[in-house]
Design an enzyme around this catalytic site. Structure first.
Site, PDB file in Angstrom:
ATOM      1  N   PHE A 252       0.888   5.011  16.649  1.00  0.00           N
ATOM      2  CA  PHE A 252       1.264   6.283  16.047  1.00  0.00           C
ATOM      3  C   PHE A 252      -0.007   6.995  15.615  1.00  0.00           C
ATOM      4  O   PHE A 252      -0.676   6.574  14.664  1.00  0.00           O
ATOM      5  CB  PHE A 252       2.170   6.020  14.845  1.00  0.00           C
ATOM      6  CG  PHE A 252       2.798   7.224  14.211  1.00  0.00           C
ATOM      7  CD1 PHE A 252       3.945   7.799  14.731  1.00  0.00           C
ATOM      8  CD2 PHE A 252       2.246   7.775  13.054  1.00  0.00           C
ATOM      9  CE1 PHE A 252       4.542   8.892  14.129  1.00  0.00           C
ATOM     10  CE2 PHE A 252       2.836   8.872  12.444  1.00  0.00           C
ATOM     11  CZ  PHE A 252       3.991   9.435  12.979  1.00  0.00           C
TER      12      PHE A 252
ATOM     13  N   PRO B 250     -10.255  10.979  11.127  1.00  0.00           N
ATOM     14  CA  PRO B 250     -11.392  10.498  10.324  1.00  0.00           C
ATOM     15  C   PRO B 250     -11.556  11.216   8.990  1.00  0.00           C
ATOM     16  O   PRO B 250     -11.908  10.594   7.991  1.00  0.00           O
ATOM     17  CB  PRO B 250     -12.589  10.745  11.246  1.00  0.00           C
ATOM     18  CG  PRO B 250     -12.021  10.649  12.621  1.00  0.00           C
ATOM     19  CD  PRO B 250     -10.643  11.223  12.531  1.00  0.00           C
TER      20      PRO B 250
ATOM     21  N   ILE C   7      -5.680   3.379  13.372  1.00  0.00           N
ATOM     22  CA  ILE C   7      -4.422   3.329  14.106  1.00  0.00           C
ATOM     23  C   ILE C   7      -4.071   1.876  14.436  1.00  0.00           C
ATOM     24  O   ILE C   7      -4.712   1.233  15.276  1.00  0.00           O
ATOM     25  CB  ILE C   7      -4.507   4.172  15.394  1.00  0.00           C
ATOM     26  CG1 ILE C   7      -5.000   5.591  15.074  1.00  0.00           C
ATOM     27  CG2 ILE C   7      -3.158   4.189  16.095  1.00  0.00           C
ATOM     28  CD1 ILE C   7      -4.158   6.344  14.064  1.00  0.00           C
TER      29      ILE C   7
ATOM     30  N   GLN D  68       0.365 -22.262 -22.568  1.00  0.00           N
ATOM     31  CA  GLN D  68       1.076 -21.022 -22.848  1.00  0.00           C
ATOM     32  C   GLN D  68       0.523 -19.832 -22.075  1.00  0.00           C
ATOM     33  O   GLN D  68       1.282 -18.986 -21.595  1.00  0.00           O
ATOM     34  CB  GLN D  68       1.063 -20.742 -24.354  1.00  0.00           C
ATOM     35  CG  GLN D  68       1.893 -21.723 -25.167  1.00  0.00           C
ATOM     36  CD  GLN D  68       1.901 -21.388 -26.648  1.00  0.00           C
ATOM     37  OE1 GLN D  68       1.344 -20.370 -27.069  1.00  0.00           O
ATOM     38  NE2 GLN D  68       2.531 -22.231 -27.441  1.00  0.00           N
TER      39      GLN D  68
ATOM     40  N   GLU E 270       0.120   4.922   4.452  1.00  0.00           N
ATOM     41  CA  GLU E 270       1.452   5.532   4.295  1.00  0.00           C
ATOM     42  C   GLU E 270       1.559   6.297   2.978  1.00  0.00           C
ATOM     43  O   GLU E 270       2.603   6.336   2.339  1.00  0.00           O
ATOM     44  CB  GLU E 270       2.572   4.480   4.379  1.00  0.00           C
ATOM     45  CG  GLU E 270       2.445   3.471   5.487  1.00  0.00           C
ATOM     46  CD  GLU E 270       2.553   4.071   6.875  1.00  0.00           C
ATOM     47  OE1 GLU E 270       2.719   5.297   6.987  1.00  0.00           O
ATOM     48  OE2 GLU E 270       2.445   3.312   7.843  1.00  0.00           O
ATOM     49  N   GLY E 271       0.460   6.905   2.560  1.00  0.00           N
ATOM     50  CA  GLY E 271       0.415   7.661   1.313  1.00  0.00           C
ATOM     51  C   GLY E 271      -0.233   6.848   0.217  1.00  0.00           C
ATOM     52  O   GLY E 271       0.235   5.769  -0.133  1.00  0.00           O
TER      53      GLY E 271
ATOM     54  N   PHE F 134      -0.732  19.238  -5.569  1.00  0.00           N
ATOM     55  CA  PHE F 134      -1.502  18.587  -4.526  1.00  0.00           C
ATOM     56  C   PHE F 134      -2.799  19.315  -4.214  1.00  0.00           C
ATOM     57  O   PHE F 134      -3.714  18.759  -3.628  1.00  0.00           O
ATOM     58  CB  PHE F 134      -0.665  18.472  -3.239  1.00  0.00           C
ATOM     59  CG  PHE F 134       0.570  17.643  -3.420  1.00  0.00           C
ATOM     60  CD1 PHE F 134       0.494  16.271  -3.362  1.00  0.00           C
ATOM     61  CD2 PHE F 134       1.797  18.237  -3.684  1.00  0.00           C
ATOM     62  CE1 PHE F 134       1.618  15.474  -3.540  1.00  0.00           C
ATOM     63  CE2 PHE F 134       2.929  17.445  -3.855  1.00  0.00           C
ATOM     64  CZ  PHE F 134       2.842  16.074  -3.790  1.00  0.00           C
TER      65      PHE F 134
END
Length: 396
Positions: free
Chosen positions: A141, A146, A175, A291, A375-376, A395
């Site tokens: 995909f 770059p 990729i 603990q 993916e973000g 953004f």
């Protein structure tokens, strides 16, 4: 009275009994993937990671195809048509072995195959999807460039019409599967906006080079793609995708798999830490008797269970057709962040052994550093949630 015996590790960490939320079919799918990975991935993955290679990629692809994992949540064309939740559970099991293995399946099914299935022509679907579902053809995909990671809308790759063809020029970076792929879904700027193209990797002008020197996702093939005057017919364009919404819809599918998948790395590290704490002795007793160690384990188990409950909820929403992309961002933001912290804490419990590939923890920890970004990034998903809360996009 005899002291209580510790539960098996797998039962001990499922404190909230999330397993009771699964159907019998979902347990069968989970079990089949776990069995496959235990036979074909787990005995070799530390070596693959150490050498920075995935030599069994095509063999694994065929095995995943026989198991019905490739595009398993898609309908028709040789795809299994299973539920989103089942796909998520499969991702969890795959990433329990290694993030690179889950990425292999995710890129194939949720990016390349999904793009063709949702946006492609009937001819494209018929030509590619059965081959990809069986693992006979591998896809990649091509979106990230770059200098265009979080801002794919600014991509420089272009496609121009030349008679009845399109000519594509540009570069794509990071990729997965790129240099072993048989087909690439390439996104490019055109006079009509951003469009997608189905490009056989044997096309003249297409080349892919593996990216070296990675210290994360080493059991995964990551490549740079170069398209130098790549000529494809008009029929190569994805007719249903116009603008950035096309590739972003594909990314949302892949992000959903990560919501579950990252928890696989966390579970493997948590199970390793629990087992190690029971067996490793210091000062005359198991370190799990102290603990501070118990506090670490309790916190890790709590965050794992919370993440799993969130993933299951989002899976049920997706199966009901009611999942919003903001909810996927919420899931990826939380589950990758907390899974990474679980791996880091597990590393401290194992001490010096935590940095050895004899145990899976450092491998999972390093891999999740990539999952945190792709993916973000966590920053971008934070802003997606922030926009939902305030109604203000920040953004730019």
């Amino acid at each position: 009275m005899k002291p209580a015996q510790p539960l098996p590790v797998a039962d001990a960490i499922d404190i909230a009994n999330v397993d009771s939320l699964l159907t019998d079919e979902e347990r069968e799918i989970r079990g089949a993937v776990r069995s496959f990975c235990s036979q074909h991935v787990d005995p070799h993955v530390a070596e693959w990671f150490e050498t920075g290679d995935l030599p069994a990629a095509r063999e694994l692809a065929r095995g995943f195809g026989e198991l019905g994992l490739l595009g398993m949540h898609l309908e028709g064309y040789g795809c299994a048509g299973m539920s989103a939740t089942s796909y998520g559970l499969a991702c969890l099991e795959l990433e329990s072995s290694d993030s690179g293995i889950r990425s292999f399946v995710s890129v194939q099914g949720s990016l390349a195959m999904y793009a063709i299935h949702r946006w492609g022509s009937e001819e494209q679907r018929t030509q590619w999807l059965p081959q990809m579902a069986s693992g006979k053809a591998i896809g990649c995909f091509g979106l990230t460039e770059p200098d265009r990671g979080s801002d794919p809308g600014g991509m420089l790759t272009s496609a121009r019409r030349d008679g009845g063809d399109w000519v594509i020029d540009g570069r794509k970076m990071w990729i997965t599967n790129g240099s072993i792929a048989d087909v690439a879904v390439i996104w490019a700027q055109t006079d009509e906006g951003i469009r997608g193209f189905v490009v056989p990797t044997s096309t003249q002008g297409f080349s892919a080079t593996r990216i070296p020197h990675k210290l994360s996702l080493r059991a995964s093939i990551t490549s740079e793609l170069v398209l130098d005057g790549v000529r494809v017919p008009d029929a190569a364009m994805l007719p249903g995708a116009r603008g950035l919404s096309g590739p972003l819809a594909c990314l949302n599918e892949a992000r959903f798999g990560i919501v579950f998948g990252a928890l696989g790395a966390a579970r493997s590290s948590l199970e390793t830490a629990v087992r190690y704490s029971r067996e490793r002795e210091q000062f005359g007793r198991p370190i799990g008797a102290f603990q501070l160690t118990q506090a670490k384990l309790a916190s890790m188990a709590l965050e794992y269970q919370k993440g799993l409950l969130l993933a299951m909820h989002l899976g049920r929403l997706k199966d009901a057709g009611a999942l919003h992309h903001t909810q996927v961002s919420l899931g990826k933001l939380n589950n990758v962040r907390e899974s990474l912290e679980i791996c880091r804490t597990a590393r401290t419990i194992l001490g010096a052994n935590g940095i050895s590939l004899e145990y899976p923890v450092i491998r999972h920890m390093n891999n999740l550093e990539s999952v945190l970004t792709y993916e973000g990034t966590s920053e971008m998903h934070t802003l997606v949630v922030g926009q939902h809360l305030t109604g203000i996009a920040s953004f730019r």
